[in-house]
Structure formats: structure tokens, C-alpha cells
Design an enzyme around this catalytic site. Structure first.
Site, PDB file in Angstrom:
ATOM      1  N   ARG A 180       0.860  -1.174   0.000  1.00 20.58           N
ATOM      2  CA  ARG A 180       0.000   0.000   0.000  1.00 20.58           C
ATOM      3  C   ARG A 180       0.901   1.230   0.000  1.00 20.58           C
ATOM      4  O   ARG A 180       2.027   1.192   0.485  1.00 20.58           O
ATOM      5  CB  ARG A 180      -0.895   0.013   1.237  1.00 20.58           C
ATOM      6  CG  ARG A 180      -1.792  -1.235   1.357  1.00 20.58           C
ATOM      7  CD  ARG A 180      -2.526  -1.247   2.680  1.00 20.58           C
ATOM      8  NE  ARG A 180      -3.445  -2.381   2.798  1.00 20.58           N
ATOM      9  CZ  ARG A 180      -3.103  -3.561   3.305  1.00 20.58           C
ATOM     10  NH1 ARG A 180      -1.867  -3.768   3.738  1.00 20.58           N
ATOM     11  NH2 ARG A 180      -3.988  -4.543   3.375  1.00 20.58           N
ATOM     12  N   LYS A 206      -1.290  -1.964  11.927  1.00 22.64           N
ATOM     13  CA  LYS A 206      -0.292  -2.616  12.773  1.00 22.64           C
ATOM     14  C   LYS A 206       0.477  -1.580  13.601  1.00 22.64           C
ATOM     15  O   LYS A 206       0.729  -0.464  13.158  1.00 22.64           O
ATOM     16  CB  LYS A 206       0.704  -3.409  11.922  1.00 22.64           C
ATOM     17  CG  LYS A 206       0.073  -4.480  11.036  1.00 22.64           C
ATOM     18  CD  LYS A 206      -0.425  -5.655  11.845  1.00 22.64           C
ATOM     19  CE  LYS A 206      -0.921  -6.765  10.937  1.00 22.64           C
ATOM     20  NZ  LYS A 206      -1.431  -7.927  11.683  1.00 22.64           N
ATOM     21  N   HIS A 276      -3.306   1.700  -5.216  1.00 22.89           N
ATOM     22  CA  HIS A 276      -4.084   0.550  -4.767  1.00 22.89           C
ATOM     23  C   HIS A 276      -4.492  -0.329  -5.944  1.00 22.89           C
ATOM     24  O   HIS A 276      -4.633  -1.552  -5.794  1.00 22.89           O
ATOM     25  CB  HIS A 276      -5.321   0.998  -3.984  1.00 22.89           C
ATOM     26  CG  HIS A 276      -5.738   0.018  -2.936  1.00 22.89           C
ATOM     27  ND1 HIS A 276      -4.977  -0.252  -1.815  1.00 22.89           N
ATOM     28  CD2 HIS A 276      -6.815  -0.803  -2.836  1.00 22.89           C
ATOM     29  CE1 HIS A 276      -5.568  -1.169  -1.074  1.00 22.89           C
ATOM     30  NE2 HIS A 276      -6.686  -1.531  -1.682  1.00 22.89           N
ATOM     31  N   ARG A 279      -1.713  -2.573  -6.577  1.00 22.96           N
ATOM     32  CA  ARG A 279      -1.809  -3.677  -5.616  1.00 22.96           C
ATOM     33  C   ARG A 279      -2.839  -4.707  -6.099  1.00 22.96           C
ATOM     34  O   ARG A 279      -2.581  -5.912  -6.049  1.00 22.96           O
ATOM     35  CB  ARG A 279      -2.192  -3.114  -4.249  1.00 22.96           C
ATOM     36  CG  ARG A 279      -2.462  -4.150  -3.163  1.00 22.96           C
ATOM     37  CD  ARG A 279      -2.702  -3.442  -1.826  1.00 22.96           C
ATOM     38  NE  ARG A 279      -3.368  -4.301  -0.869  1.00 22.96           N
ATOM     39  CZ  ARG A 279      -2.759  -5.194  -0.093  1.00 22.96           C
ATOM     40  NH1 ARG A 279      -1.463  -5.380  -0.186  1.00 22.96           N
ATOM     41  NH2 ARG A 279      -3.446  -5.921   0.769  1.00 22.96           N
ATOM     42  N   HIS A 303      -3.688 -10.065   3.600  1.00 17.98           N
ATOM     43  CA  HIS A 303      -5.086  -9.987   4.024  1.00 17.98           C
ATOM     44  C   HIS A 303      -5.351 -11.084   5.057  1.00 17.98           C
ATOM     45  O   HIS A 303      -5.014 -12.244   4.839  1.00 17.98           O
ATOM     46  CB  HIS A 303      -6.034 -10.210   2.836  1.00 17.98           C
ATOM     47  CG  HIS A 303      -6.258  -8.986   2.009  1.00 17.98           C
ATOM     48  ND1 HIS A 303      -6.789  -7.821   2.511  1.00 17.98           N
ATOM     49  CD2 HIS A 303      -6.038  -8.748   0.691  1.00 17.98           C
ATOM     50  CE1 HIS A 303      -6.882  -6.922   1.559  1.00 17.98           C
ATOM     51  NE2 HIS A 303      -6.439  -7.448   0.444  1.00 17.98           N
ATOM     52  N   TYR A 312     -11.337 -11.489  -5.100  1.00 16.21           N
ATOM     53  CA  TYR A 312     -10.365 -11.237  -6.159  1.00 16.21           C
ATOM     54  C   TYR A 312     -10.406 -12.368  -7.183  1.00 16.21           C
ATOM     55  O   TYR A 312     -10.415 -12.138  -8.385  1.00 16.21           O
ATOM     56  CB  TYR A 312      -8.950 -11.167  -5.572  1.00 16.21           C
ATOM     57  CG  TYR A 312      -8.537  -9.823  -5.059  1.00 16.21           C
ATOM     58  CD1 TYR A 312      -7.840  -8.927  -5.869  1.00 16.21           C
ATOM     59  CD2 TYR A 312      -8.797  -9.434  -3.752  1.00 16.21           C
ATOM     60  CE1 TYR A 312      -7.427  -7.688  -5.399  1.00 16.21           C
ATOM     61  CE2 TYR A 312      -8.396  -8.200  -3.268  1.00 16.21           C
ATOM     62  CZ  TYR A 312      -7.710  -7.339  -4.096  1.00 16.21           C
ATOM     63  OH  TYR A 312      -7.311  -6.124  -3.630  1.00 16.21           O
TER      64      TYR A 312
END
Length: 331
Positions: A180, A206, A276, A279, A303, A312
Site C-alpha cells: 500500500r 499494525k 491501490h 496492488r 489480508h 479477487y
């Protein structure tokens, strides 16, 4: 008896802010700037609704911090039933104004966080547990673009220049590691270990950093950038701005967005991408190359929820289209 018990109260260092200043307290309790900004915007938006009784989508809200704190003070004095009713009406007004479910939920969560903070510090007598969030929309377009287009984009930065070396290293990280843009922007030089071929990143949500492995191409790209990067001290940002106004400052997430947009817009008939979407492209490409290995894609994307990767994969193979075509042959 401890020294604290017999000490004069005047010897105790005053609190940085009074307990009743729940607005400042909530903001200060979160270390991430993005969370602070989200809460500020959400609470200001709610306060404006309490003052005006209306929501105008796309209109900038102009309230001073003093006004926000005054409205909050009045709101926290309400009883639980009235406070929940106001929040429910606010949510319904946003629905009527055609806000997305995600946007509505973020704003509702900001107000709930404020009240929870106030409740914990005994500054109000209620919690906002009656107003429910809206089921968020799932990812729609997760395909991004093709590896062929990405390859063209990666060939665009002029790696004979300082800027080109930086941009190429940023693009390689976004593609090879499916990072990201916030994860790239927060990197420091000491996070990069070329001997081990690793990078320490702070993932979304995090507090501590995790270690990921890098490809040989990405390692070479970062090393080439560091060879020309001014003052490459370990604790300095890995990527910096090269503009005259902000030269040497940490490269911002907005700048990373502009880098991706600039190069992707130069591809004839290509799709103008955001970080993104790069990504998305990386994750989809891994699923394609591995024949739908969702667990492999999970290791790349980090994820937690496999359901996200399943979406996806569903988009990748167009299962809905396949189902439609199958049904059309049956009747």
C-alpha cells in the site's frame, strides 16, 4: 505509606489537558495521523449536522475547534435515548444524501469512538449502541491492469536520473510486493536489508513492523536509489521528495499517488492507475499465474480474511459471467 500519598497535590505535574476535553483526549490517544484526521473530519461533520440539522454532500464544513468542543459538550449532556436518536437521524440523513456505506460507517464510528472515550472517563452517561452500521460494499473492480501494462510502466522512469531511480524503486515495491502507498511512504532506510533481501514494513492497522522478502529486481532498484540518495543515514526516510519546496522531506502518500498516475497515464490505451490498483493488479496476477492459489495470494497481500482474496479470484475468472452463460444454454 508511599511518598506519593503524603506529597502535596501541588507537586503533581498537571495533566496536559483537562479530563473533560474529550475531543483532544480522543485525538491524542491515537498515534496514527490518518486515524486522527479521520476522527477529526467525522466529528466535525457530525457537529455541523447537530448545528444545522442538514447535510449537504460536497460542501466544505467550516467549524472552529472551539465550536466543535462546544457542540460536543452539549451532546454529551443528553440522555441515552436522545443521543442515539440524533446519531440515527444523522445516519439516515447521510443515506438520503447518497453517501457510500463505507463513508457513513467511518463517520458513525468516529462519533461512537468519541462517546466511548467520554464514557470511559465518566464525562457522559451513555453509549451509542442503538445505531447500527451499514453493510459495506465489497470490492468491485479488483483486476487493476495486466502485467504487460505494468511492464510498460516500469520501463518509463529514466533510471539515469536521480528522480527516475527513485520512481522506479517505488513502482517496483508497489508491484513486486503489492504494498500500500502508506506502507511505502513510512519506510526508513534502516528497514531495508539488502544482504538478507528483506524489508520491514508497518502494515495496515499494525503497531509493530513485519518483515517481508524482496525480489532481486526490487533489491537492485532500491540499492541504485540509495547510491544517489542525499545523506542516506539509517533513520532517515527511504524515499524523499525531490521538489524544490519539499526537497529532502519524506515522500508523501499523495506524491506516491501522483507518481503512479503520471506513469500509468503515459501508456497508450492503458488504464490510469492508483497505487491501490497496482496492488490489485499484483494480487490478481499472482492468482492467474498460480491457477487461483488463494493462500499464496494471501501471503503476498497480507489480508487476514480469505474471503477478500476469494472475491479477487471470483473477479479474475468472471464466475458471474460464466454462470449467466451457463444458464442461458439451459433454457
Amino acid at each position: 505509606m508511599t511518598n506519593l500519598a503524603v506529597a502535596s497535590q501541588s507537586l503533581i505535574t498537571p495533566l496536559y489537558q483537562p479530563l473533560e476535553d474529550v475531543y483532544s483526549g480522543l485525538i491524542a490517544s491515537h498515534h496514527k495521523k490518518t486515524t486522527q484526521s479521520t476522527y477529526k473530519q467525522g466529528i466535525k461533520h457530525f457537529c455541523n449536522y447537530l448545528l444545522t440539522g442538514a447535510i449537504a454532500k460536497g460542501v466544505k464544513v467550516n467549524l472552529s475547534e472551539y465550536q466543535i468542543k462546544s457542540v460536543i459538550s452539549d451532546y454529551l449532556k443528553l440522555d441515552a435515548k436522545t443521543a442515539n436518536a440524533y446519531l440515527g437521524a444523522y445516519r439516515n440523513a447521510m443515506i438520503e444524501a447518497d453517501y457510500t456505506p463505507n463513508s457513513i460507517n467511518v463517520k458513525i464510528a468516529s462519533v461512537k469512538a468519541l462517546v466511548k472515550y467520554a464514557f470511559d472517563y465518566e464525562q457522559c452517561s451513555f453509549l451509542l449502541d442503538k445505531v447500527k452500521t451499514i453493510t459495506p460494499e465489497v470490492y468491485r473492480d479488483t483486476k487493476g491492469t495486466t502485467p504487460e501494462n505494468i511492464k510498460e510502466i516500469l520501463a518509463l522512469p529514466d533510471t539515469l536520473t536521480v528522480k527516475g531511480k527513485r520512481d522506479y524503486a517505488v513502482l517496483r515495491l508497489l508491484w513486486d510486493c503489492a504494498l500500500r502507498r502508506g506502507e511505502v511512504a513510512s519506510l526508513s532506510i534502516e528497514d531495508f536489508n539488502p544482504k538478507e533481501g528483506t524489508l520491514r514494513i508497518k502494515g495496515k492497522g499494525k503497531l509493530s513492523k513485519e518483515t517481508i522478502y524482496l525480489s532481486a529486481k526490487t533489491i537492485d532498484a532500491i540499492e541504485a536509489w540509495l547510491d544517489v540518495r542525499y545523506q542516506p543515514l539509517p533513520h532517515y526516510p527511504l524515499f524523499i521528495s525531490l521538489d524544490n519546496a519539499t526537497n529532502g522531506h519524506r515522500l508523501s502518500t499523495k506524491s506516491i499517488y501522483r507518481i503512479v498516475k503520471k506513469y500509468s497515464s503515459e501508456i497508450p490505451e492503458g488504464k490510469i492507475l492508483s497505487p491501490h490498483q497496482v496492488r490489485h493488479s499484483s494480487i490478481t496476477a499472482v492468482l492467474d499465474a498460480s491457477n487461483g492459489n488463494v493462500r499464496l495470494a494471501q501471503k503476498l497481500s497480507r489480508h487476514k480474511n480469505l474471503d477478500v482474496l476469494t472475491r479477487y479470484d471470483d473477479n479474475r475468472v468472471a464466475l458471474q459471467q460464466e454462470a449467466v452463460n451457463l444458464l442461458s444454454t439451459l433454457a
